[in-house]
Design an enzyme around this catalytic site. Structure first.
Site, mmCIF file in Angstrom:
data_model
loop_
_atom_site.group_PDB
_atom_site.id
_atom_site.type_symbol
_atom_site.label_atom_id
_atom_site.label_comp_id
_atom_site.label_asym_id
_atom_site.label_seq_id
_atom_site.Cartn_x
_atom_site.Cartn_y
_atom_site.Cartn_z
ATOM 1 C CG ASN A 54 -1.733 1.237 1.380
ATOM 2 O OD1 ASN A 54 -1.777 2.062 0.467
ATOM 3 N ND2 ASN A 54 -2.384 1.388 2.525
ATOM 4 C CD1 TRP A 55 3.689 1.187 -2.768
ATOM 5 C CD2 TRP A 55 3.915 2.497 -4.573
ATOM 6 N NE1 TRP A 55 4.612 0.604 -3.592
ATOM 7 C CE2 TRP A 55 4.775 1.380 -4.707
ATOM 8 C CE3 TRP A 55 3.890 3.444 -5.586
ATOM 9 C CZ2 TRP A 55 5.604 1.201 -5.820
ATOM 10 C CZ3 TRP A 55 4.718 3.269 -6.699
ATOM 11 C CH2 TRP A 55 5.575 2.156 -6.809
ATOM 12 C CE LYS A 56 -0.062 3.136 4.786
ATOM 13 N NZ LYS A 56 0.046 3.199 6.226
ATOM 14 C CG HIS A 70 -5.727 1.904 5.278
ATOM 15 N ND1 HIS A 70 -5.279 2.826 6.188
ATOM 16 C CD2 HIS A 70 -4.727 1.009 5.108
ATOM 17 C CE1 HIS A 70 -4.044 2.495 6.551
ATOM 18 N NE2 HIS A 70 -3.691 1.404 5.899
ATOM 19 C CD GLU A 91 -2.758 5.422 6.842
ATOM 20 O OE1 GLU A 91 -2.720 5.460 5.598
ATOM 21 O OE2 GLU A 91 -1.858 4.892 7.534
ATOM 22 C CD GLU A 114 -3.255 -2.398 7.335
ATOM 23 O OE1 GLU A 114 -2.157 -2.638 6.832
ATOM 24 O OE2 GLU A 114 -3.892 -1.361 7.116
ATOM 25 N N GLY A 170 2.941 2.174 10.831
ATOM 26 C CA GLY A 170 3.965 3.214 10.714
ATOM 27 C C GLY A 170 4.704 3.529 11.998
ATOM 28 C CB SER A 204 5.405 -2.014 12.005
ATOM 29 O OG SER A 204 5.107 -0.655 12.275
ATOM 30 N N GLY A 250 2.967 -1.215 4.206
ATOM 31 C CA GLY A 250 3.009 0.211 3.891
ATOM 32 C C GLY A 250 4.420 0.630 3.526
ATOM 33 N N GLY A 251 5.099 1.279 4.460
ATOM 34 C CA GLY A 251 6.413 1.870 4.225
ATOM 35 C C GLY A 251 7.401 0.950 3.521
HETATM 36 P P1 13P Z 1 3.219 0.324 7.596
HETATM 37 O O1 13P Z 1 3.682 -0.986 6.974
HETATM 38 O O2 13P Z 1 3.963 1.512 7.076
HETATM 39 O O3 13P Z 1 3.150 0.224 9.073
HETATM 40 O O4 13P Z 1 1.704 0.548 7.070
HETATM 41 C C1 13P Z 1 0.804 -0.489 7.171
HETATM 42 C C2 13P Z 1 -0.396 -0.134 6.422
HETATM 43 O O5 13P Z 1 -1.149 0.761 6.816
HETATM 44 C C3 13P Z 1 -0.681 -0.863 5.171
HETATM 45 O O6 13P Z 1 -1.973 -0.615 4.716
#
Ligand code: 13P
Length: 251
Positions: free
Chosen positions: A12-14, A99, A101, A169, A175, A214, A235-236
């Site tokens: 997920n590149w956000k 998600h 977010e 999640e 993050g 994470s 994510g990251g």
């Molecule tokens: P991180 O891997 O950066 O913690 O993000 C997880 C995430 O929200 C994937 O959708």
């Protein structure tokens, strides 16, 4: 039964990524074809602006594309939104919905997430439906109850006939570099599995349950082998080809 599920690793590149970022994917595709064949389905969910470039880029074949959100309506007066059929038209096969977010930044409710998942299914996409508790909810011993409520409210009945993926999640792990213990992850994923089977019968036993929060090259191997963890939502660490490849290879 769960051992027959092919794992899926989704990045997920956000709100990260420009056209130039596709070089990371070309590099990843190269690693995936020269190394040992991946034992997981590999999906990348970039910003909608570059999604079509992934889907139409032969150099990134083997990497499936997904959206990060979709509107519940097929079309109409919704300025700035993207519909599921638009994502499908751009080459997406998956879409993340609900998600945390989106739930936090846009006040999305379970009901809205369910409607988005229905729209995704209607457009031929496979929704990745996200659930997860806050730190306060976990500390209060309510994590399983909160997630159970989100599952009941967010997964449409159509999941019985279509492919739907669940992503657990924990919000406090996103993050932050913190993750639940393997025992806690296992407990939550088992609880989700029980609920899916209760509602969808045999189908519930075959639905993927991803872990996200994470997930890194350093912890992927141990987390991905926990019972009922059928892949990850990253994510990251999905932004760098090398890190994402290490996670994919950990399957
Ligand atoms: P991180 O891997 O950066 O913690 O993000 C997880 C995430 O929200 C994937 O959708």
């Amino acid at each position: 039964m769960t051992t027959t599920i092919t794992p899926l690793i989704a990045g997920n590149w956000k709100m990260n990524g420009l056209r130039g970022s596709l070089e990371e994917l070309t590099e990843l595709a190269g690693m995936l074809t020269t190394g040992e064949a991946p034992r997981a389905v590999v999906v990348v969910c970039p910003p909608a602006t570059i999604l079509h470039m992934i889907a139409s880029n032969g150099a990134t074949s083997g990497i499936l594309a997904g959206g990060q959100d979709c509107h519940a309506a097929a079309s109409g007066a919704h300025t700035g939104d993207v519909s599921a059929s638009m994502l499908a038209d751009a080459g997406a096969q998956y879409v993340i919905v609900g998600h945390s977010e989106r739930r936090a930044d846009h006040g999305e409710t379970d009901e809205q997430v369910r409607a988005k998942a229905e729209a995704a299914i209607g457009a031929g996409l496979k929704p990745i439906i996200c659930v997860g508790e806050t730190e306060a909810e976990r500390d209060a011993g309510r994590a399983e109850a909160v997630v159970a409520g989100q599952l009941a409210g967010s997964i449409p009945d159509a999941a019985e006939q279509h492919e739907v993926i669940v992503a657990y999640e924990p919000i406090w792990a996103i993050g932050t570099g913190r993750t639940p213990s393997n025992e806690d992850i296992g407990q939550m994923h088992n609880s989700i599995r029980r609920q899916l089977i209760e509602r969808f019968g045999d189908k519930g036993a075959t639905m993927r349950i991803l872990y996200g929060g994470s997930l890194k090259p350093q912890n992927a191997r141990e987390i991905l082998q926990v019972e009922n963890v059928n892949g990850g939502l990253v994510g990251g660490a999905s932004l760098l080809a090398k890190d994402f490849y290490t996670i994919i290879s950990a399957v």
